[in-house]
Design an enzyme around this catalytic site. Sequence first.
Site, PDB file in Angstrom:
ATOM      1  N   HIS A  11      44.869 -62.119  49.497  1.00 24.71           N
ATOM      2  CA  HIS A  11      44.589 -62.893  49.300  1.00 24.71           C
ATOM      3  C   HIS A  11      46.382 -63.805  49.570  1.00 24.71           C
ATOM      4  O   HIS A  11      47.364 -63.089  49.635  1.00 24.71           O
ATOM      5  CB  HIS A  11      44.013 -64.161  48.256  1.00 24.71           C
ATOM      6  CG  HIS A  11      44.768 -63.706  46.779  1.00 24.71           C
ATOM      7  ND1 HIS A  11      46.138 -64.898  47.159  1.00 24.71           N
ATOM      8  CD2 HIS A  11      45.355 -62.645  46.162  1.00 24.71           C
ATOM      9  CE1 HIS A  11      46.923 -65.086  45.550  1.00 24.71           C
ATOM     10  NE2 HIS A  11      46.572 -63.703  45.231  1.00 24.71           N
ATOM     11  N   GLU A  90      42.143 -60.737  39.485  1.00 19.26           N
ATOM     12  CA  GLU A  90      43.672 -60.024  39.214  1.00 19.26           C
ATOM     13  C   GLU A  90      44.047 -60.236  37.734  1.00 19.26           C
ATOM     14  O   GLU A  90      42.667 -59.954  36.756  1.00 19.26           O
ATOM     15  CB  GLU A  90      44.230 -61.679  39.427  1.00 19.26           C
ATOM     16  CG  GLU A  90      45.419 -62.253  39.272  1.00 19.26           C
ATOM     17  CD  GLU A  90      46.258 -60.221  39.697  1.00 19.26           C
ATOM     18  OE1 GLU A  90      46.310 -59.536  39.771  1.00 19.26           O
ATOM     19  OE2 GLU A  90      47.757 -61.001  40.427  1.00 19.26           O
TER      20      GLU A  90
END
Length: 227
Positions: A11, A90
């Site tokens: 990202h 994550e």
Amino acid sequence: MATFLLTVVRHGETRENKEFILQGTCMMNTNLSDVGYHQAGLAGKRLMNQLFTHVYTSDLNRVLQTSQVILDKNVLSKSPQVKVDKRLRERGFGEVEGKTVSELRALVEKSGQLPQDFKPPGGESPLQVKARAEAFFHDLCNDLAAEAGIASDSQPQNVGVSTASDSQTEDSEKYNARVLLVSHGGTIRELFRHLIDDLGCKVKSKRFAMQISPNCGISQFVVQLKR
């Protein structure tokens, strides 16, 4: 045999990335900064002429925003379905989410454990992240094998992985599928660890490959699934 092209993108930057703050999972569901949106736009421009038949993301804002920018710029992919998978989140940092990377390193050193084994209170170890990234990848392989009409149990001996050259990424007709995966730095690193250590993917520098990808860094692999 079935073959697919796997494109992996981290990202774009968030304010917390710039300040070296641990974001983790939903406790800090952060958004892209202006710089992050710009990076996503550059990644989209780089990938705009590559067809994607399948798109997978985590469920966190910074990844969803990045993937949307990339797809908005794509001229070949006709509104592919975006599949959200929590296994692409994550690493969960538990009680240290919102604290700095240096604070995490101090905790690891104090624990006397190897970094791969250390689990913050309420969080995950890198080994646990690797396990879920690995499970996602093998489910993906099995799903794509089934779509191609072959039986494959995605055991290591049935999966071949290599890095993709520029010429390989441009040849759309040779692949059964072209997959875009947008995720997070720690999760991508553990996925790469599986591809390299367990599946034998050759890279120029393992040390470089095991570093956290830069924001909107792009990596591409050719994956072959054998019967």
